[in-house]
Write a protein that holds these residues in place. Structure first.
Motif, mmCIF file in Angstrom:
data_model
loop_
_atom_site.group_PDB
_atom_site.id
_atom_site.type_symbol
_atom_site.label_atom_id
_atom_site.label_comp_id
_atom_site.label_asym_id
_atom_site.label_seq_id
_atom_site.Cartn_x
_atom_site.Cartn_y
_atom_site.Cartn_z
ATOM 1 N N ARG A 253 -3.517 -5.129 31.707
ATOM 2 C CA ARG A 253 -2.645 -4.879 30.570
ATOM 3 C C ARG A 253 -2.898 -5.951 29.522
ATOM 4 N NH1 ARG A 253 3.125 -5.036 33.097
ATOM 5 N NH2 ARG A 253 2.124 -6.825 34.078
ATOM 6 N N ILE A 254 -2.598 -5.655 28.252
ATOM 7 C CA ILE A 254 -2.843 -6.618 27.172
ATOM 8 C C ILE A 254 -2.109 -7.920 27.442
ATOM 9 C CG2 ILE A 254 -2.294 -7.100 24.744
ATOM 10 C CD1 ILE A 254 -3.263 -4.390 24.010
ATOM 11 N N LYS A 255 -0.912 -7.854 28.034
ATOM 12 C CA LYS A 255 -0.145 -9.072 28.311
ATOM 13 C C LYS A 255 -0.839 -9.964 29.333
ATOM 14 C CE LYS A 255 4.490 -7.403 27.142
ATOM 15 N NZ LYS A 255 5.867 -7.143 27.642
ATOM 16 N N GLU A 256 -1.787 -9.381 30.080
ATOM 17 C CA GLU A 256 -2.509 -10.158 31.076
ATOM 18 C C GLU A 256 -3.811 -10.737 30.532
ATOM 19 O OE1 GLU A 256 -1.260 -7.929 35.215
ATOM 20 O OE2 GLU A 256 -2.647 -6.886 33.886
ATOM 21 N N TRP A 257 -4.157 -10.378 29.293
ATOM 22 C CA TRP A 257 -5.356 -10.924 28.670
ATOM 23 C C TRP A 257 -5.116 -12.386 28.319
ATOM 24 C CZ3 TRP A 257 -7.271 -6.943 24.457
ATOM 25 C CH2 TRP A 257 -7.482 -5.700 25.070
ATOM 26 N N ALA A 258 -6.221 -13.125 28.083
ATOM 27 C CA ALA A 258 -6.104 -14.481 27.569
ATOM 28 C C ALA A 258 -5.394 -14.417 26.225
ATOM 29 C CB ALA A 258 -7.486 -15.109 27.401
ATOM 30 N N VAL A 259 -4.570 -15.413 25.930
ATOM 31 C CA VAL A 259 -3.754 -15.399 24.706
ATOM 32 C C VAL A 259 -4.592 -15.136 23.466
ATOM 33 C CG1 VAL A 259 -2.334 -16.843 23.184
ATOM 34 C CG2 VAL A 259 -1.946 -16.880 25.646
ATOM 35 N N GLU A 260 -5.781 -15.789 23.393
ATOM 36 C CA GLU A 260 -6.594 -15.658 22.177
ATOM 37 C C GLU A 260 -7.221 -14.271 22.028
ATOM 38 O OE1 GLU A 260 -9.109 -17.817 25.331
ATOM 39 O OE2 GLU A 260 -7.044 -17.804 24.598
ATOM 40 N N ASP A 261 -7.118 -13.421 23.091
ATOM 41 C CA ASP A 261 -7.672 -12.075 23.034
ATOM 42 C C ASP A 261 -6.616 -11.008 22.750
ATOM 43 O OD1 ASP A 261 -10.252 -12.956 23.548
ATOM 44 O OD2 ASP A 261 -9.972 -12.881 25.711
ATOM 45 N N ARG A 262 -5.339 -11.347 22.801
ATOM 46 C CA ARG A 262 -4.288 -10.388 22.493
ATOM 47 C C ARG A 262 -4.176 -10.266 20.973
ATOM 48 N NH1 ARG A 262 0.306 -13.412 25.954
ATOM 49 N NH2 ARG A 262 -0.949 -13.841 27.819
ATOM 50 N N PRO A 263 -4.135 -9.046 20.431
ATOM 51 C CA PRO A 263 -4.162 -8.887 18.974
ATOM 52 C C PRO A 263 -3.095 -9.679 18.219
ATOM 53 C CG PRO A 263 -4.547 -6.788 20.029
ATOM 54 C CD PRO A 263 -4.206 -7.755 21.128
ATOM 55 N N ARG A 264 -1.828 -9.593 18.658
ATOM 56 C CA ARG A 264 -0.770 -10.298 17.926
ATOM 57 C C ARG A 264 -0.955 -11.815 18.010
ATOM 58 N NH1 ARG A 264 2.014 -6.012 20.295
ATOM 59 N NH2 ARG A 264 3.125 -4.645 18.854
ATOM 60 N N GLU A 265 -1.199 -12.295 19.234
ATOM 61 C CA GLU A 265 -1.374 -13.732 19.423
ATOM 62 C C GLU A 265 -2.629 -14.236 18.731
ATOM 63 O OE1 GLU A 265 -0.448 -11.586 21.588
ATOM 64 O OE2 GLU A 265 1.317 -12.303 22.659
ATOM 65 N N LYS A 266 -3.689 -13.417 18.750
ATOM 66 C CA LYS A 266 -4.940 -13.794 18.088
ATOM 67 C C LYS A 266 -4.717 -13.931 16.589
ATOM 68 C CE LYS A 266 -9.736 -12.229 17.556
ATOM 69 N NZ LYS A 266 -10.721 -11.174 17.905
ATOM 70 N N MET A 267 -3.923 -13.023 16.021
ATOM 71 C CA MET A 267 -3.634 -13.095 14.586
ATOM 72 C C MET A 267 -2.923 -14.392 14.241
ATOM 73 S SD MET A 267 -1.292 -10.589 12.210
ATOM 74 C CE MET A 267 0.214 -11.442 12.644
ATOM 75 N N LEU A 268 -1.917 -14.768 15.045
ATOM 76 C CA LEU A 268 -1.167 -15.988 14.793
ATOM 77 C C LEU A 268 -2.022 -17.227 15.011
ATOM 78 C CD1 LEU A 268 2.216 -15.045 16.518
ATOM 79 C CD2 LEU A 268 1.743 -15.126 14.062
ATOM 80 N N LEU A 269 -2.944 -17.142 15.971
ATOM 81 C CA LEU A 269 -3.771 -18.295 16.324
ATOM 82 C C LEU A 269 -4.935 -18.484 15.370
ATOM 83 C CD1 LEU A 269 -4.013 -20.455 18.622
ATOM 84 C CD2 LEU A 269 -5.603 -18.867 19.744
ATOM 85 N N LYS A 270 -5.587 -17.373 14.987
ATOM 86 C CA LYS A 270 -6.825 -17.473 14.214
ATOM 87 C C LYS A 270 -6.759 -16.851 12.816
ATOM 88 C CE LYS A 270 -9.691 -17.432 18.396
ATOM 89 N NZ LYS A 270 -10.817 -16.772 19.118
ATOM 90 N N GLY A 271 -5.648 -16.191 12.515
ATOM 91 C CA GLY A 271 -5.523 -15.566 11.198
ATOM 92 C C GLY A 271 -5.836 -14.086 11.251
ATOM 93 N N ILE A 272 -5.270 -13.347 10.300
ATOM 94 C CA ILE A 272 -5.393 -11.891 10.282
ATOM 95 C C ILE A 272 -6.829 -11.431 10.117
ATOM 96 C CG2 ILE A 272 -4.999 -11.703 7.792
ATOM 97 C CD1 ILE A 272 -3.532 -9.322 10.409
ATOM 98 N N SER A 273 -7.656 -12.212 9.412
ATOM 99 C CA SER A 273 -9.040 -11.795 9.157
ATOM 100 C C SER A 273 -9.902 -11.835 10.413
ATOM 101 C CB SER A 273 -9.666 -12.675 8.070
ATOM 102 O OG SER A 273 -9.692 -14.027 8.469
ATOM 103 N N SER A 274 -9.433 -12.491 11.473
ATOM 104 C CA SER A 274 -10.208 -12.582 12.714
ATOM 105 C C SER A 274 -10.119 -11.302 13.532
ATOM 106 C CB SER A 274 -9.726 -13.764 13.556
ATOM 107 O OG SER A 274 -8.424 -13.523 14.085
ATOM 108 N N LEU A 275 -9.200 -10.411 13.197
ATOM 109 C CA LEU A 275 -8.986 -9.196 13.968
ATOM 110 C C LEU A 275 -9.936 -8.085 13.541
ATOM 111 C CD1 LEU A 275 -6.412 -10.752 14.788
ATOM 112 C CD2 LEU A 275 -5.175 -8.590 14.666
ATOM 113 N N SER A 276 -10.430 -7.338 14.522
ATOM 114 C CA SER A 276 -11.252 -6.163 14.232
ATOM 115 C C SER A 276 -10.354 -5.023 13.769
ATOM 116 C CB SER A 276 -12.014 -5.735 15.487
ATOM 117 O OG SER A 276 -11.093 -5.282 16.476
ATOM 118 N N ASP A 277 -10.965 -3.966 13.249
ATOM 119 C CA ASP A 277 -10.181 -2.797 12.829
ATOM 120 C C ASP A 277 -9.407 -2.221 14.011
ATOM 121 O OD1 ASP A 277 -11.232 -3.121 10.321
ATOM 122 O OD2 ASP A 277 -12.701 -1.487 10.492
#
Length: 233
Positions: A8-32
């Motif tokens: 499940r997404i909640k079991e992914w590494a934090v930096e790989d979860r879309p919401r957490e990745k956005m907060l950690l690396k910025g919105i531009s780091s997310l794929s479509d």
């Protein structure tokens, strides 16, 4: 991979979860697909939200214009996309379309203490307590963003200079404006005001940012460090 093996997404590494990745690396780091996954929130029994989003995008050759032309009924043909999720996607694509047609709001341009006063007056004029605000400007003197740094009682508000510098760095600004109010009606800067102004000016200078002014505001009047020639060594 069956549903028992699929993470499940909640079991992914934090930096790989879309919401957490956005907060950690910025919105531009997310794929479509990751952006779309944030909209739909969850996948189905066989796919995560990201995997489902990837499949939806694959059907339109990963073309967002083509995705924007899909109807609610067409989106609902995907397992895991109900009416609510389909409407969310369609609404998001329509917002993107409208944003493309909209003219950007003109940024306020600052070229003197009177304009700084006008910028902050609506925010601070009637407050019974003290607040400390900053505004960041670009090289043309246009305001990028305004941020409240602290709020106090009827006396002074405690200001953490690190929060000022963090906000300035995050906006990549060239100029910095400080402003706080004196609910007492006394325009005269305190010793703490002087110390903070000096410290911010020196710290900002090391970062290539110019402290343009520090305004003390009360009633319909203001005190300007710049006008008083107090922003120089």
């Amino acid at each position: 991979m069956d549903s028992a093996e699929r993470l499940r997404i909640k079991e992914w590494a934090v930096e790989d979860r879309p919401r957490e990745k956005m907060l950690l690396k910025g919105i531009s780091s997310l794929s479509d697909a990751e952006l779309l996954a944030i909209l739909i929130g969850s996948g189905n029994t066989q796919e995560t939200a990201v995997q489902l989003s990837q499949r939806i995008l694959n059907t339109v050759s990963n073309n967002l214009n083509a995705l924007g032309k899909m109807s609610v009924k067409e989106l609902m043909t995907f397992n895991g996309i109900g009416e609510a999720k389909a409407i969310t996607i369609v609404a998001a694509m329509e917002l993107a379309r409208r944003r493309g047609d909209a003219d950007p709001l003109p940024r306020e341009s600052i070229h003197g203490s009177a304009q700084v006063f006008k910028l902050f007056y609506p925010l601070l004029c009637d407050l019974p307590h003290e607040e400390f605000w900053i505004a960041m400007t670009n090289r043309s003197g246009k305001v990028i963003e305004k941020v409240k740094i602290s709020q106090g009682g009827t006396g002074e508000a405690t200001v953490d200079m690190r929060l000022i510098l963090k906000a300035a760095i995050n906006t990549l600004c060239s100029g910095l404006l400080l402003c706080h109010n004196h609910p007492s009606g006394n325009l005269h800067p305190s010793r703490q005001d002087d110390t903070l102004t000096s410290n911010v000016r020196q710290a900002a200078q090391l970062l290539g940012i110019q402290l343009l002014d520090h305004i003390i505001l009360c009633d319909n009047k203001y005190y300007s460090y710049a006008d008083e020639g107090r922003l120089h060594d």
